[in-house]
Design a protein around this motif. Structure first.
Motif, PDB file in Angstrom:
ATOM      1  N   ASP A  47       6.313  27.437  36.810  1.00  0.00           N
ATOM      2  CA  ASP A  47       5.096  27.929  37.235  1.00  0.00           C
ATOM      3  C   ASP A  47       3.743  27.321  36.254  1.00  0.00           C
ATOM      4  OD1 ASP A  47       2.488  29.508  38.315  1.00  0.00           O
ATOM      5  OD2 ASP A  47       3.253  31.208  38.860  1.00  0.00           O
ATOM      6  N   ASN A  48       3.757  26.382  36.892  1.00  0.00           N
ATOM      7  CA  ASN A  48       3.026  24.942  36.423  1.00  0.00           C
ATOM      8  C   ASN A  48       1.520  25.775  36.306  1.00  0.00           C
ATOM      9  OD1 ASN A  48       3.615  22.402  35.880  1.00  0.00           O
ATOM     10  ND2 ASN A  48       4.624  22.952  37.922  1.00  0.00           N
ATOM     11  N   TYR A  49       0.921  26.825  36.997  1.00  0.00           N
ATOM     12  CA  TYR A  49      -0.359  27.559  37.266  1.00  0.00           C
ATOM     13  C   TYR A  49      -0.570  27.998  35.567  1.00  0.00           C
ATOM     14  CZ  TYR A  49      -4.194  30.587  37.482  1.00  0.00           C
ATOM     15  OH  TYR A  49      -5.046  31.406  37.421  1.00  0.00           O
ATOM     16  N   LYS A  50       0.831  28.919  35.209  1.00  0.00           N
ATOM     17  CA  LYS A  50       0.959  29.611  34.269  1.00  0.00           C
ATOM     18  C   LYS A  50       0.978  29.547  32.891  1.00  0.00           C
ATOM     19  CE  LYS A  50       2.656  33.634  37.011  1.00  0.00           C
ATOM     20  NZ  LYS A  50       3.462  34.774  37.042  1.00  0.00           N
ATOM     21  N   MET A  51       1.873  28.016  33.274  1.00  0.00           N
ATOM     22  CA  MET A  51       1.341  27.318  32.011  1.00  0.00           C
ATOM     23  C   MET A  51       0.407  26.203  31.434  1.00  0.00           C
ATOM     24  SD  MET A  51       4.853  24.489  33.048  1.00  0.00           S
ATOM     25  CE  MET A  51       4.911  23.170  31.666  1.00  0.00           C
ATOM     26  N   GLY A  52      -0.070  26.357  32.746  1.00  0.00           N
ATOM     27  CA  GLY A  52      -1.110  26.083  32.398  1.00  0.00           C
ATOM     28  C   GLY A  52      -2.741  27.322  31.528  1.00  0.00           C
ATOM     29  N   GLN A  53      -2.299  28.380  32.158  1.00  0.00           N
ATOM     30  CA  GLN A  53      -2.948  29.487  32.144  1.00  0.00           C
ATOM     31  C   GLN A  53      -2.472  29.814  30.070  1.00  0.00           C
ATOM     32  OE1 GLN A  53      -1.931  33.097  34.095  1.00  0.00           O
ATOM     33  NE2 GLN A  53      -3.741  33.086  34.963  1.00  0.00           N
ATOM     34  N   ALA A  54      -1.404  29.844  30.149  1.00  0.00           N
ATOM     35  CA  ALA A  54      -0.695  29.552  28.585  1.00  0.00           C
ATOM     36  C   ALA A  54      -1.839  29.183  27.406  1.00  0.00           C
ATOM     37  CB  ALA A  54       0.686  29.686  28.562  1.00  0.00           C
TER      38      ALA A  54
ATOM     39  N   ASP B 299      -9.226  28.282  34.728  1.00  0.00           N
ATOM     40  CA  ASP B 299      -9.190  29.738  34.949  1.00  0.00           C
ATOM     41  C   ASP B 299      -9.197  30.573  33.788  1.00  0.00           C
ATOM     42  OD1 ASP B 299      -9.848  29.429  37.476  1.00  0.00           O
ATOM     43  OD2 ASP B 299      -7.924  30.074  38.275  1.00  0.00           O
ATOM     44  N   ALA B 300      -8.261  30.790  32.685  1.00  0.00           N
ATOM     45  CA  ALA B 300      -7.642  31.223  31.497  1.00  0.00           C
ATOM     46  C   ALA B 300      -8.722  30.971  30.711  1.00  0.00           C
ATOM     47  CB  ALA B 300      -6.721  30.835  31.072  1.00  0.00           C
ATOM     48  N   LEU B 301      -9.498  29.733  30.564  1.00  0.00           N
ATOM     49  CA  LEU B 301     -10.527  29.736  29.551  1.00  0.00           C
ATOM     50  C   LEU B 301     -11.987  29.728  30.191  1.00  0.00           C
ATOM     51  CD1 LEU B 301     -10.208  26.169  28.904  1.00  0.00           C
ATOM     52  CD2 LEU B 301      -9.417  27.439  27.048  1.00  0.00           C
ATOM     53  N   GLU B 302     -12.608  30.517  31.509  1.00  0.00           N
ATOM     54  CA  GLU B 302     -13.927  30.692  32.023  1.00  0.00           C
ATOM     55  C   GLU B 302     -13.543  32.586  32.096  1.00  0.00           C
ATOM     56  OE1 GLU B 302     -14.109  28.952  36.170  1.00  0.00           O
ATOM     57  OE2 GLU B 302     -14.973  27.167  35.007  1.00  0.00           O
ATOM     58  N   GLU B 303     -12.512  32.832  32.047  1.00  0.00           N
ATOM     59  CA  GLU B 303     -11.853  34.239  32.300  1.00  0.00           C
ATOM     60  C   GLU B 303     -11.980  34.869  31.491  1.00  0.00           C
ATOM     61  OE1 GLU B 303      -9.003  35.147  34.485  1.00  0.00           O
ATOM     62  OE2 GLU B 303      -9.715  33.931  36.043  1.00  0.00           O
ATOM     63  N   SER B 304     -12.202  34.064  29.819  1.00  0.00           N
ATOM     64  CA  SER B 304     -11.790  34.800  28.852  1.00  0.00           C
ATOM     65  C   SER B 304     -12.983  35.774  27.722  1.00  0.00           C
ATOM     66  CB  SER B 304     -11.242  33.086  27.397  1.00  0.00           C
ATOM     67  OG  SER B 304     -12.704  32.841  27.248  1.00  0.00           O
ATOM     68  N   GLY B 305     -14.312  35.023  28.616  1.00  0.00           N
ATOM     69  CA  GLY B 305     -15.905  35.922  27.719  1.00  0.00           C
ATOM     70  C   GLY B 305     -15.656  35.834  26.642  1.00  0.00           C
TER      71      GLY B 305
ATOM     72  N   LYS C  46      12.341  28.998  33.155  1.00  0.00           N
ATOM     73  CA  LYS C  46      11.391  28.892  32.131  1.00  0.00           C
ATOM     74  C   LYS C  46      10.452  28.808  31.549  1.00  0.00           C
ATOM     75  CE  LYS C  46      14.886  32.785  30.506  1.00  0.00           C
ATOM     76  NZ  LYS C  46      15.136  33.481  29.396  1.00  0.00           N
ATOM     77  N   TYR C  47       9.238  28.657  30.213  1.00  0.00           N
ATOM     78  CA  TYR C  47       8.918  28.543  29.659  1.00  0.00           C
ATOM     79  C   TYR C  47       7.627  28.551  28.899  1.00  0.00           C
ATOM     80  CZ  TYR C  47       4.464  31.036  32.282  1.00  0.00           C
ATOM     81  OH  TYR C  47       3.705  32.413  31.951  1.00  0.00           O
ATOM     82  N   LYS C  48       7.507  28.144  27.547  1.00  0.00           N
ATOM     83  CA  LYS C  48       7.218  28.428  26.147  1.00  0.00           C
ATOM     84  C   LYS C  48       6.230  28.076  25.568  1.00  0.00           C
ATOM     85  CE  LYS C  48       9.569  30.966  23.684  1.00  0.00           C
ATOM     86  NZ  LYS C  48      10.527  31.040  22.964  1.00  0.00           N
ATOM     87  N   LEU C  49       4.909  28.583  25.302  1.00  0.00           N
ATOM     88  CA  LEU C  49       4.364  27.787  24.195  1.00  0.00           C
ATOM     89  C   LEU C  49       4.841  28.174  22.732  1.00  0.00           C
ATOM     90  CD1 LEU C  49       0.430  28.736  24.129  1.00  0.00           C
ATOM     91  CD2 LEU C  49       1.700  28.666  22.334  1.00  0.00           C
ATOM     92  N   VAL C  50       5.024  26.861  21.841  1.00  0.00           N
ATOM     93  CA  VAL C  50       5.242  26.647  20.575  1.00  0.00           C
ATOM     94  C   VAL C  50       4.007  26.386  19.564  1.00  0.00           C
ATOM     95  CG1 VAL C  50       6.234  24.631  21.320  1.00  0.00           C
ATOM     96  CG2 VAL C  50       6.624  26.062  19.324  1.00  0.00           C
ATOM     97  N   THR C  51       4.523  26.569  18.467  1.00  0.00           N
ATOM     98  CA  THR C  51       3.049  26.515  17.251  1.00  0.00           C
ATOM     99  C   THR C  51       3.621  25.469  16.472  1.00  0.00           C
ATOM    100  OG1 THR C  51       2.973  28.278  16.437  1.00  0.00           O
ATOM    101  CG2 THR C  51       1.783  28.136  18.124  1.00  0.00           C
ATOM    102  N   ARG C  52       3.421  25.133  15.458  1.00  0.00           N
ATOM    103  CA  ARG C  52       4.661  24.350  14.214  1.00  0.00           C
ATOM    104  C   ARG C  52       5.192  25.591  13.577  1.00  0.00           C
ATOM    105  NH1 ARG C  52       4.148  23.223   8.855  1.00  0.00           N
ATOM    106  NH2 ARG C  52       5.022  21.338   7.886  1.00  0.00           N
ATOM    107  N   GLU C  53       4.485  27.153  13.368  1.00  0.00           N
ATOM    108  CA  GLU C  53       5.294  28.223  13.442  1.00  0.00           C
ATOM    109  C   GLU C  53       6.368  28.523  13.544  1.00  0.00           C
ATOM    110  OE1 GLU C  53       1.344  26.920  11.320  1.00  0.00           O
ATOM    111  OE2 GLU C  53       1.888  28.302  13.507  1.00  0.00           O
ATOM    112  N   THR C  54       6.816  28.553  14.867  1.00  0.00           N
ATOM    113  CA  THR C  54       7.535  29.238  15.771  1.00  0.00           C
ATOM    114  C   THR C  54       8.363  27.618  16.009  1.00  0.00           C
ATOM    115  OG1 THR C  54       5.921  28.488  18.037  1.00  0.00           O
ATOM    116  CG2 THR C  54       5.998  30.506  16.928  1.00  0.00           C
ATOM    117  N   LEU C  55       8.132  26.599  15.932  1.00  0.00           N
ATOM    118  CA  LEU C  55       9.180  25.704  16.069  1.00  0.00           C
ATOM    119  C   LEU C  55      10.477  25.789  15.964  1.00  0.00           C
ATOM    120  CD1 LEU C  55       9.206  22.544  17.960  1.00  0.00           C
ATOM    121  CD2 LEU C  55       8.446  21.645  15.545  1.00  0.00           C
ATOM    122  N   TYR C  56      11.015  25.987  14.711  1.00  0.00           N
ATOM    123  CA  TYR C  56      11.969  26.819  14.601  1.00  0.00           C
ATOM    124  C   TYR C  56      12.642  27.621  14.667  1.00  0.00           C
ATOM    125  CZ  TYR C  56      11.571  21.878  12.850  1.00  0.00           C
ATOM    126  OH  TYR C  56      11.669  19.995  12.782  1.00  0.00           O
ATOM    127  N   GLU C  57      12.252  28.372  15.693  1.00  0.00           N
ATOM    128  CA  GLU C  57      13.094  29.960  15.893  1.00  0.00           C
ATOM    129  C   GLU C  57      13.880  29.195  17.048  1.00  0.00           C
ATOM    130  OE1 GLU C  57      10.019  31.863  18.204  1.00  0.00           O
ATOM    131  OE2 GLU C  57       9.175  32.639  16.080  1.00  0.00           O
TER     132      GLU C  57
END
Length: 332
Positions: free
Chosen positions: A139-146, A188-194, A310-321
């Motif tokens: 879901d590309n919308y949700k990827m951008g949202q994440a 949408d995510a940035l504008e709705e973040s408050g 599936k899609y996931k968000l990953v950072t350097r800390e979670t890269l090697y999970e």
């Protein structure tokens, strides 16, 4: 004595017949299902080598499992929708049983394909071409949202003043529906973040050639956060920051680059802190399921219901999970 000779001759004849039968069974009957009878074609947009390496691994696994042959075509960086549809049509005329494609320009490819009345199955991956064609993608919308949620979370945690609550978005390749949908989810995510976040877009004008140069020259006015929405733009943003960071960091200014992609380069950039966070999708499954759907001639509605990527968000800390490591380093 004569009976013994005849008996031995019959044993030899019987043994020869048995060997011929075994040879026929293993040479014809057993091997018949393994013979390649159909071929399929893959036609993808491309900006650089190895951009689709993980997708190709999934396709090659399906090629082996389903005993089919696949012809691979990646386009040049400046190729158009007309070039892509022409290549698709050529493969169909050559006898391809189905086409897997990633549209270089969603609306244009949809229009041009509609004029061709192609009879073999056409399935998109990652970037689609309208509602008439299946698109196997996360879901590309949700990827951008994440990605937007992660940026907003970091802005809140950094607690910077309003001047620095600016997110620069690299809006290249918006002619692809995948990038357009990611942009919508991000905004949408940035504008709705408050968090009172401002957004500015940067993209090349006519006559500009280097995306990396454009991004590098934007850092003076880009705030502290930058987002890229596809693999190539993500790689170029990371490379631009790496080339400029020595000019900014001594003055206490660090720019966080967030991106979408799963190439070996983007993963390396995340590991080496050139990227702050990365959203990726399971391209191995995209490739495998694309060929499976072509081989089985699955219908659009059934594919839409069954093939969830599936899609996931990953950072350097979670890269090697374990799951991230399995999907981002598939050849290890």
């Amino acid at each position: 004595m004569l009976k013994q000779i005849r008996w031995k001759i019959w044993i030899v004849i019987f043994a020869v017949l048995v060997m011929l039968g075994i040879s026929y069974y293993y040479g014809v009957v057993r091997e018949a299902p393994d013979k390649v009878t159909d071929f399929y074609s893959v036609v993808l947009y491309q900006h650089k080598d190895n951009e689709w390496a993980t997708l190709y691994e999934g396709i090659r696994q399906a090629e082996e499992d389903f005993k089919v042959k696949v012809n691979y075509f990646t386009m040049g960086e400046n190729d158009t929708a007309e070039d892509q549809v022409s290549l698709i049509e050529r493969e169909v005329n050559a006898g391809s049983s189905g086409i897997l494609f990633a549209a270089v320009d969603s609306a244009e490819v949809e229009t041009l394909l509609g004029e061709k009345h192609i009879q073999v199955p056409l399935i998109a991956v990652e970037t689609g071409a309208g509602d008439n064609y299946v698109n196997i993608t996360a879901d590309n919308y949700k990827m951008g949202q994440a990605l937007g949620n992660k940026i907003a979370e970091d802005i809140k945690q950094d607690n910077l003043n309003e001047k620095y609550r600016l997110v620069t978005v690299v809006t290249e390749y918006m002619e692809r529906d995948s990038v357009q949908q990611r942009y919508e989810g991000l905004v949408d995510a940035l504008e709705e973040s408050g968090e009172n976040i401002r957004i500015q877009n940067i993209f090349r004008q006519k006559g500009d050639f280097s995306l990396r140069l454009l991004i590098g020259t934007s850092f003076n006015n880009s705030g502290r956060y930058m987002a890229a929405l596809d693999k190539y733009a993500t790689e170029e943003a990371a490379a631009a920051w790496e080339s400029k960071r020595s000019l900014f960091e001594p003055h206490g200014v660090g720019i966080r680059v967030y991106g979408i992609g799963n190439t070996a380069q983007t993963v390396n950039d995340l590991d080496n802190e050139k990227l702050w966070a990365l959203v990726y999708q399971n391209e191995f499954n995209m490739g495998y399921l694309g060929i499976q759907a072509l081989v089985h001639k699955d219908k659009k509605g059934w594919i839409d219901e069954q093939f969830a990527i599936k899609y996931k968000l990953v950072t350097r800390e979670t890269l090697y999970e374990s799951e991230n490591e399995r999907l981002l380093f598939p050849s290890i």
